[in-house]
Design a protein around this motif. Structure first.
Motif, mmCIF file in Angstrom:
data_model
loop_
_atom_site.group_PDB
_atom_site.id
_atom_site.type_symbol
_atom_site.label_atom_id
_atom_site.label_comp_id
_atom_site.label_asym_id
_atom_site.label_seq_id
_atom_site.Cartn_x
_atom_site.Cartn_y
_atom_site.Cartn_z
ATOM 1 N N ASN A 268 4.498 -1.208 -1.336
ATOM 2 C CA ASN A 268 4.860 0.276 -1.205
ATOM 3 C C ASN A 268 6.186 0.523 -1.611
ATOM 4 O O ASN A 268 7.059 -0.465 -1.893
ATOM 5 N N GLN B 10 9.666 3.204 -0.750
ATOM 6 C CA GLN B 10 9.943 4.316 0.059
ATOM 7 C C GLN B 10 11.198 4.960 -0.469
ATOM 8 O O GLN B 10 11.879 4.356 -1.118
ATOM 9 N N ILE C 215 5.251 5.887 -0.311
ATOM 10 C CA ILE C 215 4.266 5.850 -1.187
ATOM 11 C C ILE C 215 3.552 4.390 -1.412
ATOM 12 O O ILE C 215 4.395 3.339 -1.586
ATOM 13 N N ARG C 216 2.385 4.228 -1.261
ATOM 14 C CA ARG C 216 1.636 3.003 -1.430
ATOM 15 C C ARG C 216 1.364 2.595 -2.721
ATOM 16 O O ARG C 216 1.447 3.384 -3.603
ATOM 17 N N GLU D 270 -1.154 4.368 -4.757
ATOM 18 C CA GLU D 270 -0.975 6.156 -4.838
ATOM 19 C C GLU D 270 -0.087 6.205 -6.006
ATOM 20 O O GLU D 270 0.675 5.435 -6.299
ATOM 21 N N GLU E 6 0.983 9.750 -6.593
ATOM 22 C CA GLU E 6 1.863 11.000 -6.224
ATOM 23 C C GLU E 6 1.506 11.401 -4.793
ATOM 24 O O GLU E 6 0.578 11.167 -4.237
ATOM 25 N N LYS E 7 2.652 11.771 -4.141
ATOM 26 C CA LYS E 7 2.864 12.117 -2.726
ATOM 27 C C LYS E 7 3.674 13.253 -2.511
ATOM 28 O O LYS E 7 4.711 13.431 -2.939
ATOM 29 N N ARG F 244 8.453 15.567 -3.711
ATOM 30 C CA ARG F 244 7.367 15.119 -4.516
ATOM 31 C C ARG F 244 7.741 13.631 -5.068
ATOM 32 O O ARG F 244 8.936 13.738 -5.622
ATOM 33 N N THR G 119 6.277 10.336 -7.100
ATOM 34 C CA THR G 119 5.445 9.803 -8.184
ATOM 35 C C THR G 119 5.741 8.233 -8.313
ATOM 36 O O THR G 119 6.727 7.775 -8.004
ATOM 37 N N SER H 48 9.330 4.879 -10.458
ATOM 38 C CA SER H 48 9.302 6.083 -9.242
ATOM 39 C C SER H 48 10.103 7.209 -9.617
ATOM 40 O O SER H 48 11.243 6.876 -10.127
#
Lengths: 112, 115
Positions: free
Chosen positions: A31, A33, A49-50, A53, A55-56, A62, A64, A72
């Protein structure tokens, strides 16, 4: 050694504008962070965000993640003066125990 | 809930002297971390404890740095003897279980200056 590298190193914007900062890393991860650091509140976790994934969202944040490019991005919308801080990405490498490897950070200045 | 406590907040010593930092994690947190943050860089993990056992100390300069976590709660990080390049902020963090998605909560740090 630092795993991640943030870009840009420094960013200066006006209140109300959006701020985008990028992070590139080297090895496969579990992940990623994002953390914020300022003199008032120290180092604070923002979002995780794992690896599976893409997008979060969390409030005005936000994130990505593109594992194929090992990168990211963190977008802060409608920036406020209180967002002034250094932002770090931290990766948890795929192997071994949970271990955060921090990048070099982006210094964000939001002017009123 | 109370956060991670660290003391002292600032320390100035001369090279070759010894120094110790103290950390009290959030109550109930099994995992404790010590990081070194040199000016202009991100934090670098020095050592990670799970309860009172060491999980990872691969980046701890063991010839001069030592750390312990007695009874699985408080922790002390010691530098003996200090070098100029040890000037940095030493951050302590804790997490509930050290799980892959656990949040790490950081203390305010101890700023060390070695003259």
């Amino acid at each position: 050694s630092q795993q991640g590298e943030e870009d840009p190193q420094a960013l200066s914007i006006q209140e109300g504008e959006n701020a985008t900062m990028n992070c590139s890393y080297k090895t496969s991860i579990n992940n990623l962070q994002w953390y914020r650091q300022n003199s008032g509140r120290g180092l604070v976790h923002l979002i995780l965000i794992r690896s599976n994934e893409r997008e979060k969202h969390s409030g005005r944040l936000r994130v990505t993640l593109d594992t194929s490019k090992k990168s990211s991005s963190l977008l802060i919308t409608a920036s406020r003066a209180a967002d002034t801080a250094s932002y770090f990405c931290a990766t948890d490498p795929e192997t071994g125990f949970q271990k955060l490897v921090f990048g070099t950070g982006t210094r964000l200045l939001v002017s009123p | 809930e109370a956060g991670v406590a660290q003391s002292p907040r600032y320390k100035i010593i001369e090279k070759r002297q010894s120094v110790a930092f103290w950390c009290n994690p959030i109550s109930g947190h099994a995992t404790l971390y010590w990081y070194q943050q040199i000016l202009g860089q991100g934090p670098k993990l020095l050592i990670q404890f799970q309860n009172n056992g060491v999980v990872d100390d691969s980046q701890l300069p063991k010839d001069r740095f030592s750390a312990e976590r007695l009874k699985g709660v408080d922790s002390t990080l010691k530098i003996q003897p200090a070098k100029l390049e040890d000037s940095a902020v030493y951050l302590c963090a804790s997490s509930l279980e050290g799980g892959r998605t656990d949040t790490q909560y950081f203390g305010p740090g101890t700023r060390l200056t070695v003259l």
